[in-house]
Design a protein around this motif. Structure first.
Motif, PDB file in Angstrom:
ATOM      1  N   SER A  92       2.810  11.108  -5.852  1.00 23.42           N
ATOM      2  CA  SER A  92       4.123  12.174  -6.274  1.00 23.42           C
ATOM      3  C   SER A  92       3.617  13.165  -7.138  1.00 23.42           C
ATOM      4  O   SER A  92       2.722  12.984  -8.046  1.00 23.42           O
ATOM      5  N   GLY A  93       4.070  14.499  -6.767  1.00 23.03           N
ATOM      6  CA  GLY A  93       3.560  15.572  -7.447  1.00 23.03           C
ATOM      7  C   GLY A  93       2.208  16.218  -6.891  1.00 23.03           C
ATOM      8  O   GLY A  93       1.944  17.346  -7.395  1.00 23.03           O
ATOM      9  N   VAL A  94       1.809  15.598  -5.815  1.00 18.75           N
ATOM     10  CA  VAL A  94       0.384  16.125  -5.281  1.00 18.75           C
ATOM     11  C   VAL A  94       0.911  16.763  -4.069  1.00 18.75           C
ATOM     12  O   VAL A  94       1.580  16.277  -3.201  1.00 18.75           O
ATOM     13  N   GLU A  95       0.910  18.132  -4.075  1.00 14.70           N
ATOM     14  CA  GLU A  95       1.225  19.023  -2.864  1.00 14.70           C
ATOM     15  C   GLU A  95       0.527  18.790  -1.589  1.00 14.70           C
ATOM     16  O   GLU A  95      -0.807  18.860  -1.782  1.00 14.70           O
ATOM     17  N   GLY A  96       1.363  18.560  -0.659  1.00 16.61           N
ATOM     18  CA  GLY A  96       0.541  18.440   0.640  1.00 16.61           C
ATOM     19  C   GLY A  96       0.178  17.171   1.083  1.00 16.61           C
ATOM     20  O   GLY A  96      -0.150  16.859   2.319  1.00 16.61           O
ATOM     21  N   VAL A  97       0.550  16.094   0.100  1.00 11.22           N
ATOM     22  CA  VAL A  97       0.152  14.724   0.478  1.00 11.22           C
ATOM     23  C   VAL A  97       1.192  13.751   0.246  1.00 11.22           C
ATOM     24  O   VAL A  97       1.994  13.928  -0.704  1.00 11.22           O
ATOM     25  N   ASP A  98       1.281  12.748   1.315  1.00 14.51           N
ATOM     26  CA  ASP A  98       2.426  11.683   0.897  1.00 14.51           C
ATOM     27  C   ASP A  98       1.665  10.232   1.176  1.00 14.51           C
ATOM     28  O   ASP A  98       0.511  10.403   1.339  1.00 14.51           O
ATOM     29  N   ALA A  99       2.548   9.379   1.305  1.00 12.22           N
ATOM     30  CA  ALA A  99       2.016   8.099   1.341  1.00 12.22           C
ATOM     31  C   ALA A  99       1.443   7.870   2.964  1.00 12.22           C
ATOM     32  O   ALA A  99       0.550   7.052   3.033  1.00 12.22           O
ATOM     33  N   THR A 100       1.840   8.722   3.912  1.00 16.40           N
ATOM     34  CA  THR A 100       1.343   8.499   5.170  1.00 16.40           C
ATOM     35  C   THR A 100      -0.097   9.249   5.295  1.00 16.40           C
ATOM     36  O   THR A 100      -1.068   8.761   5.999  1.00 16.40           O
ATOM     37  N   THR A 101      -0.174  10.375   4.689  1.00 14.36           N
ATOM     38  CA  THR A 101      -1.453  11.145   4.971  1.00 14.36           C
ATOM     39  C   THR A 101      -2.267  10.784   3.693  1.00 14.36           C
ATOM     40  O   THR A 101      -3.597  11.258   3.867  1.00 14.36           O
ATOM     41  N   TYR A 102      -2.029  10.042   2.761  1.00 14.36           N
ATOM     42  CA  TYR A 102      -3.089   9.572   1.748  1.00 14.36           C
ATOM     43  C   TYR A 102      -4.077   9.047   2.275  1.00 14.36           C
ATOM     44  O   TYR A 102      -5.240   9.229   1.798  1.00 14.36           O
ATOM     45  N   PRO A 103      -4.115   8.000   3.121  1.00 20.70           N
ATOM     46  CA  PRO A 103      -5.243   7.266   3.587  1.00 20.70           C
ATOM     47  C   PRO A 103      -6.292   8.333   4.259  1.00 20.70           C
ATOM     48  O   PRO A 103      -7.745   8.119   4.251  1.00 20.70           O
ATOM     49  N   VAL A 104      -5.678   9.180   4.937  1.00 21.43           N
ATOM     50  CA  VAL A 104      -6.737  10.140   5.884  1.00 21.43           C
ATOM     51  C   VAL A 104      -7.547  10.740   4.825  1.00 21.43           C
ATOM     52  O   VAL A 104      -8.579  11.257   4.992  1.00 21.43           O
ATOM     53  N   LEU A 105      -6.910  11.349   3.676  1.00 22.71           N
ATOM     54  CA  LEU A 105      -7.308  12.455   2.603  1.00 22.71           C
ATOM     55  C   LEU A 105      -8.517  11.566   2.003  1.00 22.71           C
ATOM     56  O   LEU A 105      -9.660  11.981   1.581  1.00 22.71           O
ATOM     57  N   SER A 106      -8.135  10.490   1.325  1.00 22.17           N
ATOM     58  CA  SER A 106      -8.788   9.375   0.514  1.00 22.17           C
ATOM     59  C   SER A 106     -10.027   9.111   1.313  1.00 22.17           C
ATOM     60  O   SER A 106     -11.111   9.004   0.887  1.00 22.17           O
ATOM     61  N   GLY A 107      -9.899   8.552   2.630  1.00 23.54           N
ATOM     62  CA  GLY A 107     -11.002   8.084   3.595  1.00 23.54           C
ATOM     63  C   GLY A 107     -11.981   9.418   3.772  1.00 23.54           C
ATOM     64  O   GLY A 107     -13.227   8.897   3.440  1.00 23.54           O
ATOM     65  N   LEU A 108     -11.358  10.548   3.857  1.00 23.72           N
ATOM     66  CA  LEU A 108     -12.299  11.566   4.143  1.00 23.72           C
ATOM     67  C   LEU A 108     -13.184  11.961   3.143  1.00 23.72           C
ATOM     68  O   LEU A 108     -14.471  12.174   3.114  1.00 23.72           O
ATOM     69  N   ASP A 109     -12.458  11.684   1.721  1.00 32.32           N
ATOM     70  CA  ASP A 109     -13.357  11.902   0.353  1.00 32.32           C
ATOM     71  C   ASP A 109     -14.459  10.890   0.291  1.00 32.32           C
ATOM     72  O   ASP A 109     -15.468  11.082  -0.179  1.00 32.32           O
ATOM     73  N   ARG A 110     -14.023   9.754   0.641  1.00 38.09           N
ATOM     74  CA  ARG A 110     -14.912   8.591   0.473  1.00 38.09           C
ATOM     75  C   ARG A 110     -16.334   8.708   1.603  1.00 38.09           C
ATOM     76  O   ARG A 110     -17.221   8.607   1.262  1.00 38.09           O
ATOM     77  N   ILE A 111     -15.841   9.025   2.846  1.00 42.02           N
ATOM     78  CA  ILE A 111     -17.047   9.051   3.809  1.00 42.02           C
ATOM     79  C   ILE A 111     -17.726  10.164   4.150  1.00 42.02           C
ATOM     80  O   ILE A 111     -18.463  10.440   4.953  1.00 42.02           O
ATOM     81  N   ARG A 139       0.838  -1.224   0.104  1.00 36.93           N
ATOM     82  CA  ARG A 139      -0.038  -0.083   0.237  1.00 36.93           C
ATOM     83  C   ARG A 139       0.678   1.169  -0.065  1.00 36.93           C
ATOM     84  O   ARG A 139       0.744   1.976  -0.853  1.00 36.93           O
ATOM     85  N   ALA A 140       2.140   1.392   0.882  1.00 40.70           N
ATOM     86  CA  ALA A 140       2.710   2.385   0.758  1.00 40.70           C
ATOM     87  C   ALA A 140       3.294   2.591  -0.508  1.00 40.70           C
ATOM     88  O   ALA A 140       3.705   3.769  -0.908  1.00 40.70           O
ATOM     89  N   GLY A 141       3.849   1.626  -1.192  1.00 37.97           N
ATOM     90  CA  GLY A 141       4.510   1.882  -2.449  1.00 37.97           C
ATOM     91  C   GLY A 141       3.601   2.426  -3.456  1.00 37.97           C
ATOM     92  O   GLY A 141       3.895   3.388  -4.286  1.00 37.97           O
ATOM     93  N   LEU A 142       2.120   1.962  -3.399  1.00 38.18           N
ATOM     94  CA  LEU A 142       1.158   2.626  -4.278  1.00 38.18           C
ATOM     95  C   LEU A 142       0.892   3.915  -3.934  1.00 38.18           C
ATOM     96  O   LEU A 142       0.906   4.814  -4.875  1.00 38.18           O
ATOM     97  N   TYR A 143       0.627   4.494  -2.457  1.00 37.13           N
ATOM     98  CA  TYR A 143       0.670   5.748  -2.199  1.00 37.13           C
ATOM     99  C   TYR A 143       1.595   6.471  -2.751  1.00 37.13           C
ATOM    100  O   TYR A 143       1.539   7.824  -3.004  1.00 37.13           O
ATOM    101  N   ASP A 144       2.887   6.042  -2.414  1.00 36.67           N
ATOM    102  CA  ASP A 144       3.943   6.961  -2.881  1.00 36.67           C
ATOM    103  C   ASP A 144       3.940   7.116  -4.431  1.00 36.67           C
ATOM    104  O   ASP A 144       4.040   8.256  -4.849  1.00 36.67           O
ATOM    105  N   ARG A 145       3.545   6.325  -5.152  1.00 34.98           N
ATOM    106  CA  ARG A 145       3.410   6.364  -6.490  1.00 34.98           C
ATOM    107  C   ARG A 145       2.294   7.428  -6.777  1.00 34.98           C
ATOM    108  O   ARG A 145       2.487   8.317  -7.785  1.00 34.98           O
ATOM    109  N   LEU A 146       1.279   7.329  -6.300  1.00 33.85           N
ATOM    110  CA  LEU A 146       0.088   8.340  -6.381  1.00 33.85           C
ATOM    111  C   LEU A 146       0.330   9.502  -5.956  1.00 33.85           C
ATOM    112  O   LEU A 146      -0.253  10.427  -6.629  1.00 33.85           O
TER     113      LEU A 146
END
Length: 144
Positions: free
Chosen positions: A23-42, A14-21
């Motif tokens: 890349s280039g998105v300001e303010g988001v990294d592999a650790t914060t991705y699940p929080v941002l994505s989860g908030l979008d979903r719920i 998952r971390a490898g996928l999040y790192d790839r996704l």
């Protein structure tokens, strides 16, 4: 198949996928991705509810939410149903970041599946949806 699913759900995968996704998105990294994505979903939620939804400890969720707030991607707002609580919500910049992340995911999947035989990606998607549904709702009888 069990080994492949096990590998897919590993934190490192998952971390490898999040790192790839991210890349280039300001303010988001592999650790914060699940929080941002989860908030979008719920949608707007308390840190406790979000933590439950994404399978992360509440204190870690709160820490990552603070980083996303500092980046201007989420905001904390009073919870209308509980004056003592705060809800996390995406900002306009957060919504744009999520769109960029979703586009990155779509591009990644298209690139990876471009060499698959015709129809195989669609069949895979259908079966993956069925498996995901079975995992998410194990006590529900389904007819598929």
């Amino acid at each position: 198949m069990a080994a492949a699913i096990g590998a897919l759900t590993l934190r490192a995968t998952r971390a490898g996928l999040y790192d790839r996704l991210t890349s280039g998105v300001e303010g988001v990294d592999a650790t914060t991705y699940p929080v941002l994505s989860g908030l979008d979903r719920i949608g707007p939620a308390t840190a406790t509810r979000l933590a439950e939804a994404i399978g992360m400890d509440r204190t870690v969720t709160t820490r990552y939410a603070t980083r996303l707030q500092e980046a201007g991607l989420i905001a904390r707002r009073p919870d209308p149903s509980d004056a003592r609580a705060t809800r996390l919500a995406l900002t306009a910049d957060g919504e744009r970041a999520v769109l960029a992340l979703r586009d990155a995911m779509q591009s990644f999947l298209a690139e990876e599946m471009a060499t698959w035989p015709p129809g195989e990606a669609a069949t895979f998607a259908l079966h993956l949806e069925r498996l995901t549904e079975a995992l998410a709702y194990p006590d529900t009888s389904r007819t598929s």
